[in-house]
Write a protein that holds these residues in place. Structure first.
Motif, PDB file in Angstrom:
ATOM      1  N   PRO A 187       0.836  -1.203   0.000  1.00  0.00           N
ATOM      2  CA  PRO A 187       0.000   0.000   0.000  1.00  0.00           C
ATOM      3  C   PRO A 187       0.876   1.261   0.000  1.00  0.00           C
ATOM      4  O   PRO A 187       2.044   1.225   0.373  1.00  0.00           O
ATOM      5  N   MET A 188       0.268   2.348  -0.415  1.00  0.00           N
ATOM      6  CA  MET A 188       0.978   3.627  -0.402  1.00  0.00           C
ATOM      7  C   MET A 188       1.351   3.970   1.040  1.00  0.00           C
ATOM      8  O   MET A 188       0.512   3.884   1.945  1.00  0.00           O
ATOM      9  N   LEU A 201       1.820   5.848   4.454  1.00  0.00           N
ATOM     10  CA  LEU A 201       0.960   6.874   5.064  1.00  0.00           C
ATOM     11  C   LEU A 201       1.513   8.281   4.891  1.00  0.00           C
ATOM     12  O   LEU A 201       0.743   9.229   4.728  1.00  0.00           O
ATOM     13  N   GLU A 202       2.828   8.422   4.936  1.00  0.00           N
ATOM     14  CA  GLU A 202       3.394   9.767   4.838  1.00  0.00           C
ATOM     15  C   GLU A 202       3.064  10.452   3.517  1.00  0.00           C
ATOM     16  O   GLU A 202       3.134  11.671   3.412  1.00  0.00           O
ATOM     17  N   TYR A 203       2.685   9.683   2.488  1.00  0.00           N
ATOM     18  CA  TYR A 203       2.345  10.263   1.194  1.00  0.00           C
ATOM     19  C   TYR A 203       0.842  10.433   1.000  1.00  0.00           C
ATOM     20  O   TYR A 203       0.423  11.094   0.054  1.00  0.00           O
ATOM     21  N   GLN A 204       0.027   9.861   1.848  1.00  0.00           N
ATOM     22  CA  GLN A 204      -1.416   9.897   1.638  1.00  0.00           C
ATOM     23  C   GLN A 204      -2.050  11.245   1.943  1.00  0.00           C
ATOM     24  O   GLN A 204      -3.063  11.600   1.353  1.00  0.00           O
ATOM     25  N   HIS A 205      -1.479  11.985   2.864  1.00  0.00           N
ATOM     26  CA  HIS A 205      -2.057  13.278   3.260  1.00  0.00           C
ATOM     27  C   HIS A 205      -0.991  14.364   3.239  1.00  0.00           C
ATOM     28  O   HIS A 205      -0.967  15.251   4.093  1.00  0.00           O
ATOM     29  N   THR A 206      -0.150  14.313   2.236  1.00  0.00           N
ATOM     30  CA  THR A 206       1.007  15.195   2.160  1.00  0.00           C
ATOM     31  C   THR A 206       0.619  16.669   2.183  1.00  0.00           C
ATOM     32  O   THR A 206       1.205  17.456   2.921  1.00  0.00           O
TER      33      THR A 206
END
Length: 153
Positions: free
Chosen positions: A2-3, A5-10
């Motif tokens: 999975p992507m 987390l640090e990139y999901q809500h950048t």
């Protein structure tokens, strides 16, 4: 996989960081605080070896990391570390006519950044960098080092 987390809500994370840095510095606008943060990051980057800069970049939030490495010439000569007054003058010189960074810009950025990174990872990277690098990210206006191995902000 999975992507991460640090990139999901950048974008949201970066906006929170900018708001925090704006509040900490007392600057009025998002553009003013962006210039301050960018200037502080570039001022620090100029003093690191390529390997140390990449280590440091690895613990930054994604957008802050991108600002730190953007338009970088890794072959440019390194600046001497100097002291907080040198760093402050250099940071305030970026886009001089549009730069409202206060004299506390280094510590203000450090305070905000420390609230938006993994404290243990940040401390571990600082422990591997020159002493002056730890002094740079100290929140003590006198420029003294924090006990970076404590992991506290």
């Amino acid at each position: 996989m999975p992507m991460p987390l640090e990139y999901q809500h950048t974008t949201e994370d970066f906006e929170r960081f900018l708001a925090d840095a704006r509040e900490t510095s007392g600057l009025a606008t998002r553009n003013q605080v962006y210039t301050m943060v960018q200037a502080v990051l570039l001022t620090f980057r100029r003093r690191l070896s390529l390997a140390d800069a990449l280590r440091f970049a690895g613990v930054l939030p994604p957008v802050v990391r991108a600002i730190f490495v953007a338009d970088w010439d890794p072959d440019a000569p390194r600046a001497p570390f100097g002291d907080r007054a040198d760093w402050t003058r250099e940071a305030q010189a970026l886009r001089r006519h549009h730069n409202f960074a206060p004299d506390t810009c280094i510590a203000d950025t450090a305070r905000a950044l420390r609230r938006h990174v993994d404290a243990a990872a940040f401390a571990a990277v600082l422990d591997r960098l020159p002493t002056e690098a730890r002094d740079f990210w100290s929140v003590d206006q006198a420029g003294g080092s924090l006990a970076s191995s404590s992991g506290s902000a």
